[in-house]
Design a protein around this motif. Sequence first.
Motif, PDB file in Angstrom:
ATOM      1  N   GLN A 160      -7.082 -15.702  -7.332  1.00 33.69           N
ATOM      2  CA  GLN A 160      -6.760 -16.444  -6.115  1.00 33.69           C
ATOM      3  C   GLN A 160      -5.780 -15.624  -5.282  1.00 33.69           C
ATOM      4  O   GLN A 160      -4.677 -15.306  -5.736  1.00 33.69           O
ATOM      5  CB  GLN A 160      -6.138 -17.802  -6.468  1.00 33.69           C
ATOM      6  CG  GLN A 160      -5.821 -18.661  -5.258  1.00 33.69           C
ATOM      7  CD  GLN A 160      -5.246 -20.007  -5.654  1.00 33.69           C
ATOM      8  OE1 GLN A 160      -5.100 -20.311  -6.847  1.00 33.69           O
ATOM      9  NE2 GLN A 160      -4.899 -20.820  -4.662  1.00 33.69           N
ATOM     10  N   VAL A 161      -6.204 -15.247  -4.066  1.00 32.82           N
ATOM     11  CA  VAL A 161      -5.333 -14.479  -3.178  1.00 32.82           C
ATOM     12  C   VAL A 161      -4.200 -15.382  -2.716  1.00 32.82           C
ATOM     13  O   VAL A 161      -4.415 -16.377  -2.019  1.00 32.82           O
ATOM     14  CB  VAL A 161      -6.108 -13.916  -1.978  1.00 32.82           C
ATOM     15  CG1 VAL A 161      -5.156 -13.147  -1.063  1.00 32.82           C
ATOM     16  CG2 VAL A 161      -7.238 -13.005  -2.450  1.00 32.82           C
ATOM     17  N   LYS A 162      -3.008 -15.022  -3.093  1.00 34.44           N
ATOM     18  CA  LYS A 162      -1.838 -15.857  -2.818  1.00 34.44           C
ATOM     19  C   LYS A 162      -1.266 -15.586  -1.434  1.00 34.44           C
ATOM     20  O   LYS A 162      -0.829 -16.502  -0.727  1.00 34.44           O
ATOM     21  CB  LYS A 162      -0.779 -15.598  -3.899  1.00 34.44           C
ATOM     22  CG  LYS A 162       0.360 -16.589  -3.940  1.00 34.44           C
ATOM     23  CD  LYS A 162       1.235 -16.288  -5.161  1.00 34.44           C
ATOM     24  CE  LYS A 162       2.402 -17.246  -5.235  1.00 34.44           C
ATOM     25  NZ  LYS A 162       3.253 -16.945  -6.433  1.00 34.44           N
ATOM     26  N   SER A 163      -1.267 -14.298  -1.020  1.00 36.71           N
ATOM     27  CA  SER A 163      -0.722 -13.947   0.297  1.00 36.71           C
ATOM     28  C   SER A 163      -1.222 -12.586   0.734  1.00 36.71           C
ATOM     29  O   SER A 163      -1.580 -11.746  -0.101  1.00 36.71           O
ATOM     30  CB  SER A 163       0.807 -13.960   0.275  1.00 36.71           C
ATOM     31  OG  SER A 163       1.306 -12.958  -0.596  1.00 36.71           O
ATOM     32  N   VAL A 223      -3.974   3.217  -2.935  1.00 35.03           N
ATOM     33  CA  VAL A 223      -3.786   1.845  -3.410  1.00 35.03           C
ATOM     34  C   VAL A 223      -2.841   1.895  -4.611  1.00 35.03           C
ATOM     35  O   VAL A 223      -3.160   2.490  -5.642  1.00 35.03           O
ATOM     36  CB  VAL A 223      -5.115   1.184  -3.821  1.00 35.03           C
ATOM     37  CG1 VAL A 223      -4.851  -0.249  -4.316  1.00 35.03           C
ATOM     38  CG2 VAL A 223      -6.096   1.164  -2.653  1.00 35.03           C
ATOM     39  N   ILE A 224      -1.669   1.310  -4.426  1.00 38.82           N
ATOM     40  CA  ILE A 224      -0.751   1.133  -5.555  1.00 38.82           C
ATOM     41  C   ILE A 224      -0.829  -0.328  -5.955  1.00 38.82           C
ATOM     42  O   ILE A 224      -0.657  -1.210  -5.111  1.00 38.82           O
ATOM     43  CB  ILE A 224       0.701   1.473  -5.179  1.00 38.82           C
ATOM     44  CG1 ILE A 224       0.827   2.945  -4.783  1.00 38.82           C
ATOM     45  CG2 ILE A 224       1.647   1.148  -6.336  1.00 38.82           C
ATOM     46  CD1 ILE A 224       2.220   3.333  -4.329  1.00 38.82           C
ATOM     47  N   ILE A 230       6.772   3.898   4.807  1.00 37.57           N
ATOM     48  CA  ILE A 230       5.312   3.892   4.853  1.00 37.57           C
ATOM     49  C   ILE A 230       4.845   2.441   4.952  1.00 37.57           C
ATOM     50  O   ILE A 230       5.137   1.621   4.078  1.00 37.57           O
ATOM     51  CB  ILE A 230       4.718   4.555   3.602  1.00 37.57           C
ATOM     52  CG1 ILE A 230       5.244   5.989   3.450  1.00 37.57           C
ATOM     53  CG2 ILE A 230       3.200   4.545   3.657  1.00 37.57           C
ATOM     54  CD1 ILE A 230       4.918   6.621   2.106  1.00 37.57           C
ATOM     55  N   SER A 231       4.105   2.122   6.006  1.00 36.48           N
ATOM     56  CA  SER A 231       3.638   0.747   6.193  1.00 36.48           C
ATOM     57  C   SER A 231       2.354   0.511   5.395  1.00 36.48           C
ATOM     58  O   SER A 231       1.432   1.334   5.416  1.00 36.48           O
ATOM     59  CB  SER A 231       3.364   0.487   7.674  1.00 36.48           C
ATOM     60  OG  SER A 231       2.931  -0.836   7.881  1.00 36.48           O
ATOM     61  N   ALA A 232       2.304  -0.623   4.682  1.00 36.01           N
ATOM     62  CA  ALA A 232       1.162  -0.919   3.817  1.00 36.01           C
ATOM     63  C   ALA A 232       0.788  -2.384   3.925  1.00 36.01           C
ATOM     64  O   ALA A 232       1.624  -3.235   4.265  1.00 36.01           O
ATOM     65  CB  ALA A 232       1.489  -0.571   2.370  1.00 36.01           C
ATOM     66  N   THR A 233      -0.500  -2.675   3.687  1.00 37.14           N
ATOM     67  CA  THR A 233      -0.938  -4.061   3.542  1.00 37.14           C
ATOM     68  C   THR A 233      -0.666  -4.498   2.106  1.00 37.14           C
ATOM     69  O   THR A 233      -1.029  -3.792   1.158  1.00 37.14           O
ATOM     70  CB  THR A 233      -2.433  -4.188   3.854  1.00 37.14           C
ATOM     71  OG1 THR A 233      -2.668  -3.788   5.221  1.00 37.14           O
ATOM     72  CG2 THR A 233      -2.895  -5.622   3.668  1.00 37.14           C
ATOM     73  N   LYS A 234      -0.051  -5.667   1.977  1.00 41.21           N
ATOM     74  CA  LYS A 234       0.325  -6.162   0.653  1.00 41.21           C
ATOM     75  C   LYS A 234      -0.475  -7.413   0.316  1.00 41.21           C
ATOM     76  O   LYS A 234      -0.405  -8.411   1.027  1.00 41.21           O
ATOM     77  CB  LYS A 234       1.825  -6.465   0.612  1.00 41.21           C
ATOM     78  CG  LYS A 234       2.335  -6.982  -0.719  1.00 41.21           C
ATOM     79  CD  LYS A 234       3.851  -7.204  -0.675  1.00 41.21           C
ATOM     80  CE  LYS A 234       4.393  -7.689  -2.002  1.00 41.21           C
ATOM     81  NZ  LYS A 234       5.863  -7.885  -1.966  1.00 41.21           N
ATOM     82  N   LEU A 235      -1.250  -7.323  -0.789  1.00 37.69           N
ATOM     83  CA  LEU A 235      -2.000  -8.477  -1.284  1.00 37.69           C
ATOM     84  C   LEU A 235      -1.360  -8.935  -2.595  1.00 37.69           C
ATOM     85  O   LEU A 235      -1.109  -8.124  -3.491  1.00 37.69           O
ATOM     86  CB  LEU A 235      -3.462  -8.112  -1.567  1.00 37.69           C
ATOM     87  CG  LEU A 235      -4.360  -7.698  -0.405  1.00 37.69           C
ATOM     88  CD1 LEU A 235      -5.754  -7.361  -0.941  1.00 37.69           C
ATOM     89  CD2 LEU A 235      -4.454  -8.815   0.600  1.00 37.69           C
ATOM     90  N   VAL A 236      -1.103 -10.224  -2.710  1.00 36.54           N
ATOM     91  CA  VAL A 236      -0.600 -10.792  -3.955  1.00 36.54           C
ATOM     92  C   VAL A 236      -1.657 -11.750  -4.477  1.00 36.54           C
ATOM     93  O   VAL A 236      -2.084 -12.670  -3.761  1.00 36.54           O
ATOM     94  CB  VAL A 236       0.739 -11.522  -3.744  1.00 36.54           C
ATOM     95  CG1 VAL A 236       1.219 -12.127  -5.061  1.00 36.54           C
ATOM     96  CG2 VAL A 236       1.782 -10.569  -3.182  1.00 36.54           C
ATOM     97  N   TYR A 272      -1.122  -5.654  -4.694  1.00 32.79           N
ATOM     98  CA  TYR A 272      -1.778  -4.454  -4.163  1.00 32.79           C
ATOM     99  C   TYR A 272      -1.028  -3.988  -2.921  1.00 32.79           C
ATOM    100  O   TYR A 272      -0.732  -4.792  -2.028  1.00 32.79           O
ATOM    101  CB  TYR A 272      -3.226  -4.759  -3.769  1.00 32.79           C
ATOM    102  CG  TYR A 272      -4.140  -5.184  -4.896  1.00 32.79           C
ATOM    103  CD1 TYR A 272      -5.050  -4.288  -5.440  1.00 32.79           C
ATOM    104  CD2 TYR A 272      -4.097  -6.474  -5.409  1.00 32.79           C
ATOM    105  CE1 TYR A 272      -5.899  -4.670  -6.467  1.00 32.79           C
ATOM    106  CE2 TYR A 272      -4.939  -6.869  -6.437  1.00 32.79           C
ATOM    107  CZ  TYR A 272      -5.840  -5.965  -6.965  1.00 32.79           C
ATOM    108  OH  TYR A 272      -6.677  -6.358  -7.978  1.00 32.79           O
ATOM    109  N   LEU A 273      -0.758  -2.695  -2.851  1.00 32.16           N
ATOM    110  CA  LEU A 273      -0.175  -2.075  -1.662  1.00 32.16           C
ATOM    111  C   LEU A 273      -1.160  -1.017  -1.187  1.00 32.16           C
ATOM    112  O   LEU A 273      -1.440  -0.052  -1.905  1.00 32.16           O
ATOM    113  CB  LEU A 273       1.181  -1.452  -1.996  1.00 32.16           C
ATOM    114  CG  LEU A 273       2.254  -2.479  -2.396  1.00 32.16           C
ATOM    115  CD1 LEU A 273       3.378  -1.817  -3.152  1.00 32.16           C
ATOM    116  CD2 LEU A 273       2.780  -3.201  -1.170  1.00 32.16           C
TER     117      LEU A 273
END
Length: 636
Positions: free
Chosen positions: A563-566, A607-608, A576-582, A596-597
């Motif tokens: 479940q994608v939390k945010s 992808v970190i 360094i600007s990154a999209t962050k998925l929790v 995910y960063l």
Amino acid sequence: MKNKLLALLITACMLFALMPAVAGASDMAVETKSVEIKLAIGSPTLTVNGTTSTIQKPYKQNGTTMVPLSVITKAFGAGLKLENNKIITLTYNKTTVVLTIGSKTVKVNGSPITLTAEPKIVNSVTMVPLRVIVSAFGATLALNGNDITIKGLMAAAPGTSTGTNTGGINSDAGKTYVGDSYYNWSMKYPSDFVMAYQSNNGMITQWASVADDRKVAIFIEDVDQAYSREELREFAEDYFGTDEFAVEKKTITVGDLSFEKIISKTRSGWYYEYRVIQVNDRIYMAATGVQATTKDKLDALQDILNSFKPSFAKNDLTLKDITKVKDGYVTTVDKDFGLTVNMPVNWTRLESAPNPIFVSEDGLMFFNISSLEDNDTAQAWEKRSREKLEQSFVSDYLRNVKDTTVALKDGEAQVLSYEYSFDKEKWHKQYQLFFVSGEHKYQLKFYYNEGVKVDGESIYNKIVSSIDIDTEYVDSNFSELEDSEALEQLTVKKSSKAYGYSIELPQSWMAESKDFEDTTVEYYTDYGDFMIDIWEDEKATDVVDYIKNYLTTDEDMKDAGAQVKSTTTATVGNGISATKLVVDFNKLTAPTTETYLIFEKNGITYVIYYTITQANNTDSNRAAVEKVIGSFTFTS
């Protein structure tokens, strides 16, 4: 002259006064008797002054004749003392002979002699070098082929024996069968073989000839269902070597028992015969092997195979019990780590592990040795461990944390006990023992599931009460061994030339994939894992969309409760600007949160992502990972 005469008179009177006492003592002394001993290499027959008995067969090793220790002690009336199940001291009149199991050094009245073969335990009987002991006792030894004749005198006073209930000191006199009372099997005693191996719990036992050209083995396995004929044959074939193949397969009947029989051949010159039978929930396999050019050489071992029975007659005095199991426990001695401990029979030692580790369906036990730092104590060590524990678990997932002590055979140990869970439903109990002695510290971890059918608390108490650590051996054979505590404050800088970045990782993290010139690197932590994944020729926005779609549509992800939390924006490294998925995975046995960063540079998407179990998702653990992410730097 007068003084000298007076001295002679006094001496004469003293001697005269002593004469009746000496005469009386002489009347009561044990008369010294001559002894003649006859035995032969490869023969179970021993004759002492014409009286015949049965012994384990003497054999030659590196030119040294090895005989059962009882031949020496009983025939000569020598005294015997056993220490630590390995140091044997023989006393005969004024002669002392000291032997050590596994050592080629023998001391006669303190003077060392080096042999070509060491005393050893064979079929639970102590076999010792004959000639050096006979010579020390002043006896003569005559050889005629394999026949041996020894002539000497009994000890002036019969010796006493201490500590002889363990270590295989007692003889096998009268034993013509061998078996295991716990696993319930028996067969004819392979008396011209030596026991080459017995597994920790006794489920595998192997004998070999002294020349190592013939073998006998018993394999036991407990199963939970009935096996078909082919499955029993497959059971045997699972023990085949890489160059081994079957030359015969069939079902045979021996008495009222039906066995699956396989004869195999190896390209390295061995023939084997396997016989497999299932009785209730247990599979028995008796096997023999010979180094030969034709399989008919196996015929010489048919008598042993034909005698095998999945039963044990406890009242049969001719049956030697070699079981390692007592009251459901097995005494395990790990000489390399100086550890002796009693473990439940269903707990298995992980042979591949460098440290003593025992596992079962019910739990796990781990033993470790490390160096003691100056001014450190068991109390301080336990306190640090408790602080780390409480920082590593969210409070709802940790309960009943206690500090206690326990008396070991070697001294008092500090104990940290607690219960933890990964889902707040299934709880686990763990004990950590901290013990310090000499130059080293010792840690034992014992864990069990609270839902298991066995009494985990009882198992823990029995294990701990049996622990015996040879701390002197450890101090003599182990030097400086830093533990993970020393690594927790250290980092290492890793770089990738191919993808132009560097990052600093804690040295306590363990690598699964550590080639930074590859597209994927992965490390494990105490609370999850950490990964860097490279997507070449992919845009960051496309990777974000792919990951989201995968998380919401893949069946495995759905089963895990993904479940994608945010979805937010975050900073990696120095700006360094990154999209962050929790993302939460709530249906796993240990629910986790993955972060995910995702960011891009020069047409490459980086992808970190890291995983932390929800039970361990504490401020301390997150800060440790975020520190690593903050160290990420582009180098080109």
